[in-house]
Design a protein around this motif. Sequence first.
Motif, PDB file in Angstrom:
ATOM      1  N   TRP B  54      -1.683  -2.689  -4.369  1.00  0.00           N
ATOM      2  CA  TRP B  54      -3.010  -3.263  -4.172  1.00  0.00           C
ATOM      3  C   TRP B  54      -2.879  -4.638  -3.512  1.00  0.00           C
ATOM      4  CZ3 TRP B  54      -7.166  -3.835  -8.625  1.00  0.00           C
ATOM      5  CH2 TRP B  54      -8.444  -3.896  -8.041  1.00  0.00           C
ATOM      6  N   ASP B  55      -1.848  -5.387  -3.974  1.00  0.00           N
ATOM      7  CA  ASP B  55      -1.620  -6.718  -3.426  1.00  0.00           C
ATOM      8  C   ASP B  55      -1.248  -6.641  -1.938  1.00  0.00           C
ATOM      9  OD1 ASP B  55      -1.476  -9.495  -3.659  1.00  0.00           O
ATOM     10  OD2 ASP B  55       0.701  -9.438  -3.870  1.00  0.00           O
ATOM     11  N   GLY B  59      -3.950  -8.737  -0.933  1.00  0.00           N
ATOM     12  CA  GLY B  59      -3.366 -10.071  -0.875  1.00  0.00           C
ATOM     13  C   GLY B  59      -2.767 -10.392   0.484  1.00  0.00           C
ATOM     14  N   PHE B  60      -1.980  -9.456   1.025  1.00  0.00           N
ATOM     15  CA  PHE B  60      -1.283  -9.737   2.278  1.00  0.00           C
ATOM     16  C   PHE B  60      -2.129  -9.416   3.506  1.00  0.00           C
ATOM     17  CE2 PHE B  60       2.215  -9.635  -0.708  1.00  0.00           C
ATOM     18  CZ  PHE B  60       2.962 -10.722  -0.285  1.00  0.00           C
ATOM     19  N   GLY B 196       4.427  -6.534   8.369  1.00  0.00           N
ATOM     20  CA  GLY B 196       3.920  -7.483   7.368  1.00  0.00           C
ATOM     21  C   GLY B 196       3.324  -8.710   8.033  1.00  0.00           C
ATOM     22  N   TYR B 197       4.012  -9.232   9.062  1.00  0.00           N
ATOM     23  CA  TYR B 197       3.485 -10.411   9.757  1.00  0.00           C
ATOM     24  C   TYR B 197       2.170 -10.071  10.470  1.00  0.00           C
ATOM     25  CZ  TYR B 197       8.047 -12.484   8.831  1.00  0.00           C
ATOM     26  OH  TYR B 197       9.162 -12.970   8.210  1.00  0.00           O
ATOM     27  N   SER B 198       2.076  -8.826  10.973  1.00  0.00           N
ATOM     28  CA  SER B 198       0.813  -8.446  11.633  1.00  0.00           C
ATOM     29  C   SER B 198      -0.318  -8.372  10.599  1.00  0.00           C
ATOM     30  CB  SER B 198       0.950  -7.116  12.374  1.00  0.00           C
ATOM     31  OG  SER B 198       0.935  -6.032  11.471  1.00  0.00           O
ATOM     32  N   ARG B 203      -5.125 -11.023   8.565  1.00  0.00           N
ATOM     33  CA  ARG B 203      -5.840 -11.639   7.433  1.00  0.00           C
ATOM     34  C   ARG B 203      -6.246 -13.074   7.782  1.00  0.00           C
ATOM     35  NH1 ARG B 203      -2.093 -13.441   2.659  1.00  0.00           N
ATOM     36  NH2 ARG B 203      -1.649 -14.980   4.246  1.00  0.00           N
ATOM     37  N   ASP B 204      -5.288 -13.850   8.321  1.00  0.00           N
ATOM     38  CA  ASP B 204      -5.543 -15.274   8.576  1.00  0.00           C
ATOM     39  C   ASP B 204      -6.505 -15.480   9.740  1.00  0.00           C
ATOM     40  OD1 ASP B 204      -3.843 -15.803   6.532  1.00  0.00           O
ATOM     41  OD2 ASP B 204      -2.235 -16.665   7.741  1.00  0.00           O
ATOM     42  N   SER B 205      -6.324 -14.737  10.820  1.00  0.00           N
ATOM     43  CA  SER B 205      -7.227 -14.848  11.972  1.00  0.00           C
ATOM     44  C   SER B 205      -7.114 -13.581  12.821  1.00  0.00           C
ATOM     45  CB  SER B 205      -6.895 -16.076  12.823  1.00  0.00           C
ATOM     46  OG  SER B 205      -7.618 -16.015  14.025  1.00  0.00           O
TER      47      SER B 205
END
Lengths: 241, 345
Positions: B54-55, B59-60, B196-198, B203-205
């Motif tokens: 779920w995280d 979360g990520f 993961g970075y994608s 998420r961030d922008s």
Amino acid sequence: MLLYCKDLTKKFGEITAVNRLSFDVKAQEIFGIAGPNGAGKTTLYNLITGVYKGIGEINFDGSEINNLDPHRICHKGIARTFQIPQLATSLSAYHNIKIAAHFGNEKNRVDKKVIDDVIAFNGLRDKQGIVADKLSLIDKKLTMVAAAMATQPKMLMFDEPMAGLSPLEIRHLMDLFKKINEERGLTIVIIEHFMKVLTELADRLMILENGAKLCIGPPLEVTQDKRVIESYLGNCYAESK
Amino acid sequence: MGHGGNLMKIKKDLGVLLAVYGLLALLPIFFHNNMSLMNILIISLIWAVVAGSWDLIMGFAGIFTFGQIAFLVIGGYSSVIFCKLFGISPWFGFLIGGIVAGGAGILVGLPCLKLKGAYVALVTFAVHMILEPFLKSDIGRAIGTGGAQGILTVPPLKIGSYVYNAMEPTPWFYTLLIISFIAFFIIYKVVHSMWGYSFIALRDSELFAQSVGVNAFKYKLIVFGISAALTGMIGGVYANYVGMLSTRILGLDLFLILMVMLVLGGMGRFPGALLGAFITMFISESLRYFDTYRLIIFGLLVMVLVIKMPQGIIGLIFPLGKAGIIERTILHFREKKAKKAEMIT
């Protein structure tokens, strides 16, 4: 020519943000765009980079890019920065650039040399390990430029890059943009409110008003155009010249 | 500062994961006769995988989905139904549970890609709400869900001639330890990969991510698929461990407990969900005497944690951008030692 737009139109309900706009950008030139707030400058960027879908024709490097998704347009060779810095804020400057280097090409291959090169080119060696959120405004902007360059584009589009910067920082970015254009041979399209920046940097300048083209040409001609002085620059600017 | 800090973080995350699993592996040596404690540990390992998956998505990747328990149930039911229908080993059943739930995750993800924030939460929670009447319906009964009663007999798990049973929790514990470690290792690998970075960039922008070539559609679907597949796989394991499966699991109790695990552990902070699962399970067990008030206490706990500890336990130990408890303690002892040395000279 590298970029060619014909009768580009974008409406938001009743409001026409970009109105039958036609212009072209030549390869390796610096093309400036200016105009009052609400003239449709950022909407135009969003149309070209696929954030918005509109009506009309957009041709880049010989192929139609109308209605392509933003990542596909990036793969075609258009990279951009944003007026309000947009980055993966919880990742380091290095990882922001690495993401761009990896996903910026269709094969999704990271070339470490490209990452090291754009980090060095943008003077980010000492800051590459810092989380993007903790970077100063100028370093956030430099990271955006570096990330855009890491996608190995043919054309860079900067959206009000000088906003919020000190005179020294503005000079630094201006020199950097010149270097990108001259040393790397990249075409640059730049939206800016500081006319001094545009008159010094741009080969050609386009003034927008109410989503339409008011005037286009060499900066010195454009800034002396009566319509431009009346609707955008004002008499004070003209007199100061 | 070089980018070596990120390499350190990758090693630190793996170090914490190995340390936690190393400690857990020792527990049965001391508590193998304590059936109730062993049961709590086993269930904690199961919920840890659900919370960790779920995280990954919430979360990520920053996608607010409330359908995680639905994927757990889909995985559990499909695992057991396939085992019963085709007589396959439950070990393969777990994989099938993961595949079916992963497929369901992608299907649910598709309409969510055009939505943002609360709307994704609403759509995914709608799936959660639809699932119970569906499983109880005639169609559900026809495919082998057992209707309102649920599935009361689950084919037992075996290794060679050994048959897993409720009276011997230690084999269950070590099996779950390995399965959950594999699940967390997959999450660890995904989080530290370009995928993961994608997810983090989206998420961030999303504007930035797309402008540098990240295909939002593809990577959001991938995270939906991975998160649902891991949850579905553990759903099969859960059904096997409990020995039955019913729609009761779709109640709000588990939903709230999983939420506490996420928030307590630290959302988007690997491996916060793992720590959160164990701490929450022990809090939950100690609140058992409060009966119905237990959920009220849990609800209040979520509110307090979100306000006071937004980075969760893992943020307390390794806060972002400043020294955590461990680093502060080391620093304290170093300073003390230096002062002592100064006094002697």
